[in-house]
Design a protein around this motif. Structure first.
Motif, PDB file in Angstrom:
ATOM      1  N   TYR A  73       0.091   7.584   3.535  1.00  0.00           N
ATOM      2  CA  TYR A  73      -0.240   6.202   3.896  1.00  0.00           C
ATOM      3  C   TYR A  73      -1.241   6.165   5.044  1.00  0.00           C
ATOM      4  CZ  TYR A  73       0.302   1.722   6.283  1.00  0.00           C
ATOM      5  OH  TYR A  73       0.053   0.543   6.930  1.00  0.00           O
ATOM      6  N   ALA A  74      -1.008   6.986   6.080  1.00  0.00           N
ATOM      7  CA  ALA A  74      -1.941   7.031   7.212  1.00  0.00           C
ATOM      8  C   ALA A  74      -3.326   7.459   6.747  1.00  0.00           C
ATOM      9  CB  ALA A  74      -1.410   7.986   8.280  1.00  0.00           C
ATOM     10  N   SER A  75      -3.386   8.436   5.855  1.00  0.00           N
ATOM     11  CA  SER A  75      -4.670   8.899   5.315  1.00  0.00           C
ATOM     12  C   SER A  75      -5.354   7.800   4.504  1.00  0.00           C
ATOM     13  CB  SER A  75      -4.441  10.135   4.441  1.00  0.00           C
ATOM     14  OG  SER A  75      -5.617  10.505   3.763  1.00  0.00           O
ATOM     15  N   THR A  76      -4.565   7.078   3.712  1.00  0.00           N
ATOM     16  CA  THR A  76      -5.121   5.989   2.908  1.00  0.00           C
ATOM     17  C   THR A  76      -5.675   4.890   3.795  1.00  0.00           C
ATOM     18  OG1 THR A  76      -3.576   6.437   1.100  1.00  0.00           O
ATOM     19  CG2 THR A  76      -4.566   4.245   1.165  1.00  0.00           C
ATOM     20  N   ASN A  77      -5.016   4.610   4.912  1.00  0.00           N
ATOM     21  CA  ASN A  77      -5.516   3.602   5.842  1.00  0.00           C
ATOM     22  C   ASN A  77      -6.883   3.975   6.392  1.00  0.00           C
ATOM     23  OD1 ASN A  77      -3.458   1.820   5.592  1.00  0.00           O
ATOM     24  ND2 ASN A  77      -2.831   1.842   7.713  1.00  0.00           N
ATOM     25  N   VAL A  78      -7.064   5.245   6.713  1.00  0.00           N
ATOM     26  CA  VAL A  78      -8.368   5.707   7.202  1.00  0.00           C
ATOM     27  C   VAL A  78      -9.431   5.489   6.124  1.00  0.00           C
ATOM     28  CG1 VAL A  78      -9.711   7.704   7.951  1.00  0.00           C
ATOM     29  CG2 VAL A  78      -7.383   7.377   8.793  1.00  0.00           C
ATOM     30  N   ASP A  79      -9.095   5.838   4.878  1.00  0.00           N
ATOM     31  CA  ASP A  79     -10.041   5.642   3.779  1.00  0.00           C
ATOM     32  C   ASP A  79     -10.411   4.174   3.621  1.00  0.00           C
ATOM     33  OD1 ASP A  79      -9.856   8.344   3.299  1.00  0.00           O
ATOM     34  OD2 ASP A  79      -8.407   8.142   1.656  1.00  0.00           O
ATOM     35  N   LEU A  80      -9.422   3.292   3.724  1.00  0.00           N
ATOM     36  CA  LEU A  80      -9.684   1.858   3.568  1.00  0.00           C
ATOM     37  C   LEU A  80     -10.521   1.312   4.715  1.00  0.00           C
ATOM     38  CD1 LEU A  80      -6.174   0.670   2.311  1.00  0.00           C
ATOM     39  CD2 LEU A  80      -8.268   0.857   0.981  1.00  0.00           C
ATOM     40  N   GLN A  81     -10.288   1.808   5.925  1.00  0.00           N
ATOM     41  CA  GLN A  81     -11.093   1.382   7.072  1.00  0.00           C
ATOM     42  C   GLN A  81     -12.552   1.784   6.897  1.00  0.00           C
ATOM     43  OE1 GLN A  81      -9.336   2.933  10.622  1.00  0.00           O
ATOM     44  NE2 GLN A  81      -7.503   1.674  10.484  1.00  0.00           N
ATOM     45  N   LEU A  82     -12.780   3.012   6.463  1.00  0.00           N
ATOM     46  CA  LEU A  82     -14.151   3.484   6.265  1.00  0.00           C
ATOM     47  C   LEU A  82     -14.832   2.723   5.136  1.00  0.00           C
ATOM     48  CD1 LEU A  82     -13.668   7.350   6.650  1.00  0.00           C
ATOM     49  CD2 LEU A  82     -14.592   5.734   8.315  1.00  0.00           C
ATOM     50  N   GLU A  83     -14.079   2.442   4.075  1.00  0.00           N
ATOM     51  CA  GLU A  83     -14.644   1.688   2.962  1.00  0.00           C
ATOM     52  C   GLU A  83     -15.021   0.278   3.404  1.00  0.00           C
ATOM     53  OE1 GLU A  83     -16.087   1.159  -0.847  1.00  0.00           O
ATOM     54  OE2 GLU A  83     -15.384   2.994   0.158  1.00  0.00           O
ATOM     55  N   SER A  84     -14.157  -0.330   4.220  1.00  0.00           N
ATOM     56  CA  SER A  84     -14.458  -1.659   4.739  1.00  0.00           C
ATOM     57  C   SER A  84     -15.708  -1.643   5.616  1.00  0.00           C
ATOM     58  CB  SER A  84     -13.258  -2.179   5.539  1.00  0.00           C
ATOM     59  OG  SER A  84     -13.542  -3.417   6.138  1.00  0.00           O
TER      60      SER A  84
ATOM     61  N   SER B 226     -14.233   1.292  14.467  1.00  0.00           N
ATOM     62  CA  SER B 226     -13.025   0.680  15.001  1.00  0.00           C
ATOM     63  C   SER B 226     -12.214   0.097  13.854  1.00  0.00           C
ATOM     64  CB  SER B 226     -13.403  -0.424  15.987  1.00  0.00           C
ATOM     65  OG  SER B 226     -14.216  -1.376  15.348  1.00  0.00           O
ATOM     66  N   PRO B 227     -10.888  -0.029  14.023  1.00  0.00           N
ATOM     67  CA  PRO B 227     -10.043  -0.489  12.933  1.00  0.00           C
ATOM     68  C   PRO B 227     -10.464  -1.841  12.390  1.00  0.00           C
ATOM     69  CG  PRO B 227      -8.720   0.376  14.717  1.00  0.00           C
ATOM     70  CD  PRO B 227     -10.127   0.295  15.232  1.00  0.00           C
ATOM     71  N   SER B 228     -10.352  -1.987  11.083  1.00  0.00           N
ATOM     72  CA  SER B 228     -10.669  -3.251  10.444  1.00  0.00           C
ATOM     73  C   SER B 228      -9.594  -4.277  10.769  1.00  0.00           C
ATOM     74  CB  SER B 228     -10.748  -3.063   8.926  1.00  0.00           C
ATOM     75  OG  SER B 228     -10.723  -4.303   8.260  1.00  0.00           O
ATOM     76  N   ALA B 229      -9.990  -5.549  10.754  1.00  0.00           N
ATOM     77  CA  ALA B 229      -9.025  -6.605  11.042  1.00  0.00           C
ATOM     78  C   ALA B 229      -7.928  -6.654  10.000  1.00  0.00           C
ATOM     79  CB  ALA B 229      -9.750  -7.957  11.115  1.00  0.00           C
ATOM     80  N   MET B 230      -8.278  -6.354   8.763  1.00  0.00           N
ATOM     81  CA  MET B 230      -7.306  -6.440   7.688  1.00  0.00           C
ATOM     82  C   MET B 230      -6.564  -5.132   7.482  1.00  0.00           C
ATOM     83  SD  MET B 230      -7.560  -9.541   6.807  1.00  0.00           S
ATOM     84  CE  MET B 230      -6.573  -9.546   5.321  1.00  0.00           C
ATOM     85  N   GLN B 231      -7.058  -4.051   8.014  1.00  0.00           N
ATOM     86  CA  GLN B 231      -6.427  -2.749   7.810  1.00  0.00           C
ATOM     87  C   GLN B 231      -6.173  -2.069   9.144  1.00  0.00           C
ATOM     88  OE1 GLN B 231      -5.452  -2.131   4.809  1.00  0.00           O
ATOM     89  NE2 GLN B 231      -4.318  -0.399   5.613  1.00  0.00           N
ATOM     90  N   PRO B 232      -4.914  -1.954   9.544  1.00  0.00           N
ATOM     91  CA  PRO B 232      -4.603  -1.380  10.858  1.00  0.00           C
ATOM     92  C   PRO B 232      -4.683   0.140  10.840  1.00  0.00           C
ATOM     93  CG  PRO B 232      -2.595  -1.838   9.687  1.00  0.00           C
ATOM     94  CD  PRO B 232      -3.707  -2.333   8.801  1.00  0.00           C
ATOM     95  N   SER B 233      -4.725   0.705  12.020  1.00  0.00           N
ATOM     96  CA  SER B 233      -4.555   2.150  12.120  1.00  0.00           C
ATOM     97  C   SER B 233      -3.060   2.431  12.048  1.00  0.00           C
ATOM     98  CB  SER B 233      -5.136   2.669  13.435  1.00  0.00           C
ATOM     99  OG  SER B 233      -4.480   2.071  14.535  1.00  0.00           O
TER     100      SER B 233
ATOM    101  N   ILE C 296       0.838  -1.200   0.000  1.00  0.00           N
ATOM    102  CA  ILE C 296       0.000   0.000   0.000  1.00  0.00           C
ATOM    103  C   ILE C 296       0.873   1.251   0.000  1.00  0.00           C
ATOM    104  CG2 ILE C 296      -1.671   1.337   1.349  1.00  0.00           C
ATOM    105  CD1 ILE C 296      -2.839  -1.310   2.325  1.00  0.00           C
ATOM    106  N   ILE C 297       1.902   1.256   0.836  1.00  0.00           N
ATOM    107  CA  ILE C 297       2.814   2.408   0.898  1.00  0.00           C
ATOM    108  C   ILE C 297       3.438   2.670  -0.463  1.00  0.00           C
ATOM    109  CG2 ILE C 297       4.989   3.247   1.886  1.00  0.00           C
ATOM    110  CD1 ILE C 297       4.258   1.668   4.432  1.00  0.00           C
ATOM    111  N   GLN C 298       3.791   1.594  -1.176  1.00  0.00           N
ATOM    112  CA  GLN C 298       4.476   1.716  -2.450  1.00  0.00           C
ATOM    113  C   GLN C 298       3.513   1.755  -3.633  1.00  0.00           C
ATOM    114  OE1 GLN C 298       8.678  -0.530  -1.318  1.00  0.00           O
ATOM    115  NE2 GLN C 298       7.014  -1.755  -2.076  1.00  0.00           N
ATOM    116  N   SER C 299       2.240   2.021  -3.365  1.00  0.00           N
ATOM    117  CA  SER C 299       1.247   2.055  -4.430  1.00  0.00           C
ATOM    118  C   SER C 299       1.200   3.424  -5.094  1.00  0.00           C
ATOM    119  CB  SER C 299      -0.139   1.713  -3.866  1.00  0.00           C
ATOM    120  OG  SER C 299      -0.591   2.743  -3.005  1.00  0.00           O
ATOM    121  N   ARG C 300       0.707   3.445  -6.321  1.00  0.00           N
ATOM    122  CA  ARG C 300       0.580   4.708  -7.052  1.00  0.00           C
ATOM    123  C   ARG C 300      -0.446   5.619  -6.388  1.00  0.00           C
ATOM    124  NH1 ARG C 300      -0.706   4.407 -13.353  1.00  0.00           N
ATOM    125  NH2 ARG C 300       1.530   3.934 -13.490  1.00  0.00           N
TER     126      ARG C 300
END
Length: 218
Positions: A157-168, A183-190, A75-79
């Motif tokens: 990356y931290a911002s993207t994690n928040v987006d992925l948690q909300l999407e999940s 609360s944080p998703s099991a597959m996506q940490p804070s 994820i960090i190394q993603s476009r």
């Protein structure tokens, strides 16, 4: 050949050995001087899988962290994350980068995507062993910009994690409407920035002592 014979041979050919050594050192010094200096900046991000899965409500085990670290590195190394860095630092407004893009592509394609891909070539993310920390490394020709870009990647990356948690959480709830942070998703940490990058005092390349040592050995 005995030790005394070996020493005698070396003494007889000492000038050949010294000249060869001198030439190797000169080549190493010249090559290092011609190449541009590179500076490495590193930011550390702390990952936290504690919480519950919004789909099942079950608590997430600490033992799930290592098997998901590789996903976080991807994820960090993603476009997508790199494009956020481009936007945050307004790199697409740089006249230098605009010219480099125009020269390289003849003006075809997306400037922002080209810059993002350029950044990713100099980016490296690595998990810190036996921890929940990922180190984000960026190498550039300027220590100030290298630190700024490394920190921008950590924030993106931290911002993207928040987006992925909300999407999940939205998918788990069966709705596309905006919802409050869950609360944080099991597959996506804070993710939280543990240690921001700072400007490097000395370049990581060329490494003068290492280059000279290699020249002497070779």
């Amino acid at each position: 050949m005995s030790l005394n014979q070996f020493i005698t041979v070396l003494q007889a050919r000492r000038w050949v050995v010294l000249i060869t050594l001198a030439v190797a050192v000169v080549i190493a010094v010249a090559a290092s001087a011609l190449l541009p200096a590179r500076y490495k900046a590193s930011a550390s991000v702390l990952l936290d899988w504690k919480g519950s899965d919004p789909a099942t409500g079950m608590l997430v085990s600490e033992q799930t962290r290592p098997e998901h670290l590789a996903t976080q590195v991807e994820i960090i190394q993603s476009r997508n994350v790199a494009l956020k860095v481009v936007a945050a630092l307004k790199l697409d407004e740089s006249q230098r980068l605009q010219k480099e893009w125009s020269d390289a592509t003849q003006g075809r394609g997306s400037l922002k995507v080209w810059i993002a891909d350029h950044l990713l070539k100099r980016l490296d993310a690595e998990p810190v062993r036996t921890s929940s920390v990922v180190r984000i490394n960026y190498t550039g020709t300027d220590p100030v910009s290298a630190a700024a870009i490394a920190n921008a990647f950590a924030e993106a990356y931290a911002s993207t994690n928040v987006d992925l948690q909300l999407e999940s959480a939205r998918h788990a709830g069966g709705t596309s409407a905006p919802i409050a942070p869950a609360s944080p998703s099991a597959m996506q940490p804070s993710a939280a920035i543990l240690s921001p990058a700072v400007e490097a005092v000395s370049p990581s390349f060329p490494n003068w002592p290492l280059n000279l040592a290699i020249a002497v050995v070779v």
